[in-house]
Structures are given as C-alpha cells and as structure tokens.
Design an enzyme around this catalytic site. Structure first.
Site, PDB file in Angstrom:
ATOM      1  N   THR A 119       6.515   4.841  -1.385  1.00  0.00           N
ATOM      2  CA  THR A 119       4.870   4.105  -1.775  1.00  0.00           C
ATOM      3  C   THR A 119       4.129   5.167  -2.038  1.00  0.00           C
ATOM      4  O   THR A 119       4.280   6.562  -2.244  1.00  0.00           O
ATOM      5  CB  THR A 119       4.567   3.531  -0.406  1.00  0.00           C
ATOM      6  OG1 THR A 119       3.266   3.477  -0.748  1.00  0.00           O
ATOM      7  CG2 THR A 119       4.349   4.633   1.259  1.00  0.00           C
ATOM      8  N   ASP A 120       2.982   4.744  -3.264  1.00  0.00           N
ATOM      9  CA  ASP A 120       2.413   5.971  -3.619  1.00  0.00           C
ATOM     10  C   ASP A 120       1.385   6.424  -2.591  1.00  0.00           C
ATOM     11  O   ASP A 120       0.658   7.893  -2.372  1.00  0.00           O
ATOM     12  CB  ASP A 120       0.986   6.087  -4.303  1.00  0.00           C
ATOM     13  CG  ASP A 120       0.176   4.294  -4.556  1.00  0.00           C
ATOM     14  OD1 ASP A 120      -0.068   3.913  -2.668  1.00  0.00           O
ATOM     15  OD2 ASP A 120      -0.650   3.974  -4.739  1.00  0.00           O
ATOM     16  N   GLU A 121       1.222   6.016  -1.041  1.00  0.00           N
ATOM     17  CA  GLU A 121       0.580   6.211  -0.126  1.00  0.00           C
ATOM     18  C   GLU A 121       1.211   7.311   0.333  1.00  0.00           C
ATOM     19  O   GLU A 121       0.447   8.428   1.343  1.00  0.00           O
ATOM     20  CB  GLU A 121       0.577   5.329   0.779  1.00  0.00           C
ATOM     21  CG  GLU A 121      -0.421   3.835   0.537  1.00  0.00           C
ATOM     22  CD  GLU A 121      -0.368   3.289   1.574  1.00  0.00           C
ATOM     23  OE1 GLU A 121      -0.981   3.580   2.513  1.00  0.00           O
ATOM     24  OE2 GLU A 121      -0.154   1.675   1.192  1.00  0.00           O
ATOM     25  N   TYR A 174       1.344   5.182   9.087  1.00  0.00           N
ATOM     26  CA  TYR A 174       2.868   4.381   7.898  1.00  0.00           C
ATOM     27  C   TYR A 174       3.138   5.115   6.625  1.00  0.00           C
ATOM     28  O   TYR A 174       4.291   5.647   6.752  1.00  0.00           O
ATOM     29  CB  TYR A 174       1.672   3.111   7.923  1.00  0.00           C
ATOM     30  CG  TYR A 174       2.672   2.907   6.207  1.00  0.00           C
ATOM     31  CD1 TYR A 174       3.902   2.152   6.586  1.00  0.00           C
ATOM     32  CD2 TYR A 174       1.648   2.295   5.272  1.00  0.00           C
ATOM     33  CE1 TYR A 174       4.615   1.020   4.720  1.00  0.00           C
ATOM     34  CE2 TYR A 174       2.377   2.251   3.955  1.00  0.00           C
ATOM     35  CZ  TYR A 174       3.781   1.359   3.971  1.00  0.00           C
ATOM     36  OH  TYR A 174       4.665   0.782   2.542  1.00  0.00           O
ATOM     37  N   LYS A 201       7.061   6.865   6.157  1.00  0.00           N
ATOM     38  CA  LYS A 201       7.614   6.154   4.394  1.00  0.00           C
ATOM     39  C   LYS A 201       8.243   8.037   3.992  1.00  0.00           C
ATOM     40  O   LYS A 201       8.751   7.758   3.440  1.00  0.00           O
ATOM     41  CB  LYS A 201       6.553   5.870   4.319  1.00  0.00           C
ATOM     42  CG  LYS A 201       6.640   4.326   4.330  1.00  0.00           C
ATOM     43  CD  LYS A 201       7.234   3.163   4.349  1.00  0.00           C
ATOM     44  CE  LYS A 201       8.390   2.857   2.940  1.00  0.00           C
ATOM     45  NZ  LYS A 201       8.684   2.306   2.744  1.00  0.00           N
TER      46      LYS A 201
HETATM   47  P1  NAD Z   1       7.126  -6.714   4.540  1.00  0.00           P
HETATM   48  O1  NAD Z   1       6.313  -6.106   5.082  1.00  0.00           O
HETATM   49  O2  NAD Z   1       6.401  -8.090   3.234  1.00  0.00           O
HETATM   50  O3  NAD Z   1       8.626  -7.279   4.272  1.00  0.00           O
HETATM   51  C1  NAD Z   1       9.345  -5.732   5.459  1.00  0.00           C
HETATM   52  C2  NAD Z   1      10.087  -6.985   5.078  1.00  0.00           C
HETATM   53  O4  NAD Z   1      11.337  -5.630   5.804  1.00  0.00           O
HETATM   54  C3  NAD Z   1      10.626  -8.188   6.371  1.00  0.00           C
HETATM   55  O5  NAD Z   1      11.298  -9.058   5.710  1.00  0.00           O
HETATM   56  C4  NAD Z   1      10.905  -7.366   7.397  1.00  0.00           C
HETATM   57  O6  NAD Z   1      11.328  -8.826   8.237  1.00  0.00           O
HETATM   58  C5  NAD Z   1      11.858  -6.777   7.321  1.00  0.00           C
HETATM   59  N1  NAD Z   1      12.265  -6.015   8.275  1.00  0.00           N
HETATM   60  C6  NAD Z   1      11.597  -5.128   9.072  1.00  0.00           C
HETATM   61  N2  NAD Z   1      12.528  -4.613  10.212  1.00  0.00           N
HETATM   62  C7  NAD Z   1      13.285  -4.092   9.879  1.00  0.00           C
HETATM   63  C8  NAD Z   1      14.745  -3.396  10.246  1.00  0.00           C
HETATM   64  N3  NAD Z   1      14.013  -2.766  10.899  1.00  0.00           N
HETATM   65  N4  NAD Z   1      15.392  -4.233   9.640  1.00  0.00           N
HETATM   66  C9  NAD Z   1      15.270  -5.167   8.556  1.00  0.00           C
HETATM   67  N5  NAD Z   1      14.347  -5.743   8.447  1.00  0.00           N
HETATM   68  C10 NAD Z   1      13.258  -5.387   8.682  1.00  0.00           C
HETATM   69  O7  NAD Z   1       6.909  -5.624   3.330  1.00  0.00           O
HETATM   70  P2  NAD Z   1       6.550  -5.379   1.678  1.00  0.00           P
HETATM   71  O8  NAD Z   1       4.788  -5.587   1.119  1.00  0.00           O
HETATM   72  O9  NAD Z   1       7.482  -6.814   0.636  1.00  0.00           O
HETATM   73  O10 NAD Z   1       6.735  -3.886   1.504  1.00  0.00           O
HETATM   74  C11 NAD Z   1       8.603  -3.986   0.445  1.00  0.00           C
HETATM   75  C12 NAD Z   1       8.586  -2.131   0.574  1.00  0.00           C
HETATM   76  O11 NAD Z   1       7.877  -1.551  -0.558  1.00  0.00           O
HETATM   77  C13 NAD Z   1       8.411  -1.486   1.764  1.00  0.00           C
HETATM   78  O12 NAD Z   1       9.196  -0.355   1.826  1.00  0.00           O
HETATM   79  C14 NAD Z   1       7.170  -0.941   1.520  1.00  0.00           C
HETATM   80  O13 NAD Z   1       6.948   0.264   2.526  1.00  0.00           O
HETATM   81  C15 NAD Z   1       7.013  -0.675   0.474  1.00  0.00           C
HETATM   82  N6  NAD Z   1       5.926  -1.009  -0.294  1.00  0.00           N
HETATM   83  C16 NAD Z   1       4.609  -1.691  -0.294  1.00  0.00           C
HETATM   84  C17 NAD Z   1       3.676  -1.831  -1.271  1.00  0.00           C
HETATM   85  C18 NAD Z   1       2.865  -3.046  -1.089  1.00  0.00           C
HETATM   86  O14 NAD Z   1       2.237  -3.415  -1.365  1.00  0.00           O
HETATM   87  N7  NAD Z   1       3.068  -4.031  -0.416  1.00  0.00           N
HETATM   88  C19 NAD Z   1       3.849  -0.797  -1.998  1.00  0.00           C
HETATM   89  C20 NAD Z   1       4.638   0.338  -2.056  1.00  0.00           C
HETATM   90  C21 NAD Z   1       5.997   0.243  -1.296  1.00  0.00           C
HETATM   91  P1  TYD Z   2      -4.220  -3.255   2.617  1.00  0.00           P
HETATM   92  O1  TYD Z   2      -3.593  -4.583   2.348  1.00  0.00           O
HETATM   93  O2  TYD Z   2      -3.986  -3.267   4.165  1.00  0.00           O
HETATM   94  O3  TYD Z   2      -3.359  -2.149   1.171  1.00  0.00           O
HETATM   95  P2  TYD Z   2      -3.088  -0.181   2.223  1.00  0.00           P
HETATM   96  O4  TYD Z   2      -3.729  -0.135   3.446  1.00  0.00           O
HETATM   97  O5  TYD Z   2      -2.015  -0.178   2.088  1.00  0.00           O
HETATM   98  O6  TYD Z   2      -3.794   0.353   0.698  1.00  0.00           O
HETATM   99  O7  TYD Z   2      -5.505  -2.239   2.448  1.00  0.00           O
HETATM  100  C1  TYD Z   2      -5.817  -2.090   1.107  1.00  0.00           C
HETATM  101  C2  TYD Z   2      -7.520  -1.876   1.218  1.00  0.00           C
HETATM  102  O8  TYD Z   2      -8.255  -3.397   1.685  1.00  0.00           O
HETATM  103  C3  TYD Z   2      -7.254  -0.166   1.595  1.00  0.00           C
HETATM  104  O9  TYD Z   2      -8.329   0.542   1.547  1.00  0.00           O
HETATM  105  C4  TYD Z   2      -8.104  -1.902   3.191  1.00  0.00           C
HETATM  106  C5  TYD Z   2      -9.131  -2.793   2.434  1.00  0.00           C
HETATM  107  N1  TYD Z   2      -9.300  -3.252   3.199  1.00  0.00           N
HETATM  108  C6  TYD Z   2     -10.222  -4.535   3.888  1.00  0.00           C
HETATM  109  O10 TYD Z   2     -11.847  -3.807   3.377  1.00  0.00           O
HETATM  110  N2  TYD Z   2     -10.128  -5.205   4.804  1.00  0.00           N
HETATM  111  C7  TYD Z   2      -9.053  -5.815   5.174  1.00  0.00           C
HETATM  112  O11 TYD Z   2      -9.343  -6.742   5.784  1.00  0.00           O
HETATM  113  C8  TYD Z   2      -7.796  -5.223   4.923  1.00  0.00           C
HETATM  114  C9  TYD Z   2      -6.747  -5.461   5.867  1.00  0.00           C
HETATM  115  C10 TYD Z   2      -7.913  -4.279   4.458  1.00  0.00           C
END
Ligand code: NAD
Ligand code: TYD
Length: 334
Positions: free
Chosen positions: A124-126, A148, A152
């Site tokens: 992630t970019d985070e 988190y 990561k």
């Molecule tokens: P999500 O939370 O929707 O899904 C995570 C999945 O992983 C779920 O299906 C969960 O059951 C499974 N999981 C969790 N722990 C597990 C374990 N111990 N063993 C097997 N499965 C397990 O997440 P997402 O938003 O789809 O993100 C997917 C990936 O992309 C993550 O690695 C996240 O860090 C990365 N990512 C997400 C975002 C975003 O904006 N959503 C951005 C950048 C990177």
């Molecule tokens: P989020 O979707 O949790 O992603 P991330 O924290 O990984 O960027 O949050 C996106 C942005 O929105 C972040 O600046 C936090 C803010 N946020 C709110 O203001 N209210 C909310 O209820 C949530 C879940 C997030």
C-alpha cells in the site's frame, strides 16, 4: 502453467481480481485461499463458484499446512490476504502483525520451497506515510504511521528479503486507496454510500481536509495483471490514479449523487495519527504500459450505482454488524 494462488480472494480487491482474471483468461485456473475473516465474503464470488476453473479453499496464510496444500501446482502467488482497516489496527494491532507480517513469512517460505515462478505481494502507499506536497517514488524511505501501515511495511520488506536472499521472484505493488464494488462498508466510500441510502449521518474525521488518491478497482486489477506478467522481479511499483480529493469533497460528491443534504454530515473526533495526504509517483508503472481508465467521478458514479443495485449484498453485512454489536453489548455492556 496456468494455476494461480490468490490469497484473500474473498475480500474486496481479491474478488474483483478473480472476476477480472476469469473474464480475461479462458485457460486460467484459480485457487482462492481465504480465512473468511469478517472482511471475507463468499457472496462476492457467488457467480463464479461453479466455474470449473475456480477453487475455494478455506484456510489461513499463517498456517503452513493450509498454505502448502493451497499452493501445490501453482506457478504464481498473488497475496491480497491481510487485515486492512486502519481504525481497527488502532484498537487491536496484534492480528495485523500476525497476518500482515507473519502470514507473509509463511507464504514466502512455502513459495521458496515450491519454487514459485512469480510472487506478487500487494502492499500500500500508506507504507510511505504522509506527504504534504509532491509524490513518493519507489526509492523513498518508508515511514508508516499506523499499526496497519507499519505491519504492511514489515510484510513487504520481508517479501523483498526473500528476493535478495533466496532469489524468490517477488514483485511488490504499492497502491493508493481503492474503491468500487464489493468493498466492505467500513471504509470511507462504501460506509458513506450505504449510510446515505439509509438516511443515516456520515462521520467525517477531524476537518475533512485529508487527501487520498482514489483508484477505481478495475484500474487496480489491470495494473496488477500487468505487474504479475510483465513486471521485473525484485521491483516495486507504485499504483495511483492521480485522483486526489479532500475527504470533504468525496463526501459532498456522494451527497450529490444520492440526492442528500449536508445535514447528514457529522464531524467526529479525528483518527489518532491520521495521515494528511498520500500521493505516489507512478512513472515506473506507466513505463510498463499502464494508465488508469477511470477518473474519480466516473468511478464514483459506477460505485454508487452498484451499491444502489446491490442492497442485498451490503444489507446482509450491516445486519451481521448490528447483531454482533448487540451481542457484545448484551455480554459486556456498552
Ligand atoms: P479486505 O479487507 O476487503 O479483504 C482481505 C481478505 O483477506 C478477506 O477476504 C479476509 O478474509 C482475508 N484474510 C484476512 N486474514 C487472512 C488470513 N490470515 N489468511 C487468509 N485470508 C485472510 O482487503 P482489500 O481492501 O481487498 O485489500 C486487499 C489487499 O490490498 C490488502 O493486502 C491491502 O493491504 C491491500 N491494499 C488495499 C487498498 C484499499 O484501498 N483497499 C489499497 C492499497 C493496498
Ligand atoms: P479509509 O477508507 O479508512 O482508508 P485509509 O484510512 O486507509 O486511507 O479512510 C479514507 C479517509 O477517510 C481517511 O482520511 C479517513 C477518512 N474517514 C472518515 O473521515 N470517516 C470515516 O468514517 C472513515 C471510515 C474514514
């Protein structure tokens, strides 16, 4: 060699990626290893569960036996499995370290043993932390702010160490905030859409002036496909859409799309350690041949339409959340 192991495929991005691969590659075979945590949902894949090219395995990436069985005969691994919500990591970080760091270790060990040909780890970019102006490049130092993002960062550094030490063909992507269908309604966009449909208020943290770069999940899938098949092993690729928006502007755009008024906005206490702005330089992945197809408003419209049409999907999740909350209150008090 056509069999791919996808971990965390029952989550948001993983399930979108499985749909994407099955639609694009007639010969692909997919094994989806997922522990089905609160975020994993087999309803995301209901339409493909009888596809002979797709197999679901319930299991945990922290468990070497589960991983060894699921990885057998796969040529590549794409690791999505993770704990992903910053707010949850602030309340309970332990499982983030367990899954996002130790789980990656278990996967790398098995991938090394099975001589996996491509190991794509989704980061992630985070991991870079916050940047007031400009954009992070892949060579910049990591300075994660939350349990988190720190977990990561640990996971991806561990994966990279397997490339350096054991020549495991690791590729890493660091993407910006994704949005789109099947995103669990705890993240900003799906939480706000579903609350607004229910005429509930939306909680904006702090002053709402934080900036995120919003990447529509279909664009993310194209980027991952490209890195998986054409990326150079040992390399890291930023993925971002250049769709920078203040949280307040995202909130106002959602109110407008759903025909709601600003009275539904509630300003709440800010998240501790809240990163102000994320931004990544995407020159490297663009040179590989990727650019996003969706601008923010096109992606947001598609997303809102999906949540409007799929009330069945998110209402089932919100019902479970309400039952869980009631159970906790009954047993432990408010
Ligand atoms: P999500 O939370 O929707 O899904 C995570 C999945 O992983 C779920 O299906 C969960 O059951 C499974 N999981 C969790 N722990 C597990 C374990 N111990 N063993 C097997 N499965 C397990 O997440 P997402 O938003 O789809 O993100 C997917 C990936 O992309 C993550 O690695 C996240 O860090 C990365 N990512 C997400 C975002 C975003 O904006 N959503 C951005 C950048 C990177
Ligand atoms: P989020 O979707 O949790 O992603 P991330 O924290 O990984 O960027 O949050 C996106 C942005 O929105 C972040 O600046 C936090 C803010 N946020 C709110 O203001 N209210 C909310 O209820 C949530 C879940 C997030």
């Amino acid at each position: 060699m056509t069999r791919l192991l996808i971990t965390g495929g029952a989550g948001f991005i993983g399930s979108n990626f499985i749909h994407y691969l099955l639609a694009k590659y007639p010969q692909v075979e997919i094994v989806n290893l997922d522990a089905l945590t609160y975020a994993g949902n087999l309803a995301n894949l209901a339409d493909v569960e009888s596809d002979p090219r797709y197999t679901f395995v319930k299991g945990d990436i922290r468990n070497p036996d589960d991983v060894a069985k699921a990885m057998a005969d796969c040529y590549a691994v794409v690791n999505f499995a993770a704990e992903t919500h910053v707010d949850r990591s602030i309340h309970e970080g332990g499982v983030f370290v367990e899954t996002d760091v130790r789980g990656v270790f278990v996967l790398c060990e098995e991938a090394r043993r099975q001589k996996i040909a491509r190991f794509l780890h989704i980061s992630t970019d985070e991991v870079y932390g916050s940047i007031p102006k400009g954009a992070f490049r892949e060579t910049d130092p990591l300075a994660p702010s939350s349990p988190y993002s720190a977990s990561k960062a640990g996971g991806e550094l561990l994966a990279r160490s397997y490339f350096v030490t054991y020549n495991l063909p690791v590729l890493v992507t660091r993407s910006s905030n994704n949005f789109g269908p099947f995103q669990y309604p705890e993240k900003l966009i799906p939480l706000f859409i579903t609350n607004l449909i229910e005429n509930k208020s939306v909680p904006v943290y702090g002053d709402g002036k934080q900036v995120r770069d919003w990447l529509f999940v279909e664009d993310q899938c194209e980027a991952l496909d490209l890195v998986l098949h054409k990326g150079e092993v040992g390399q890291i690729y930023n993925v971002g859409a250049g769709n920078e928006e203040f949280n307040m502007d995202v909130t106002r755009a959602l109110l407008k799309l759903l025909g709601k008024g600003e009275d539904l906005i509630t300003y709440v206490t800010d998240r501790p350690g809240h990163d102000r702005r994320y931004a990544v330089d995407t020159t490297k992945i663009q040179a590989l041949g990727w650019k996003p197809r969706h601008n923010f408003s096109a992606g947001l419209k598609k997303t809102v339409d999906w949540y409007v049409q799929r009330e069945d999907w998110w209402r089932a999740i919100k019902q479970k959340q309400a039952e869980y909350k009631a159970w906790i209150e009954k047993h432990y008090g408010k």
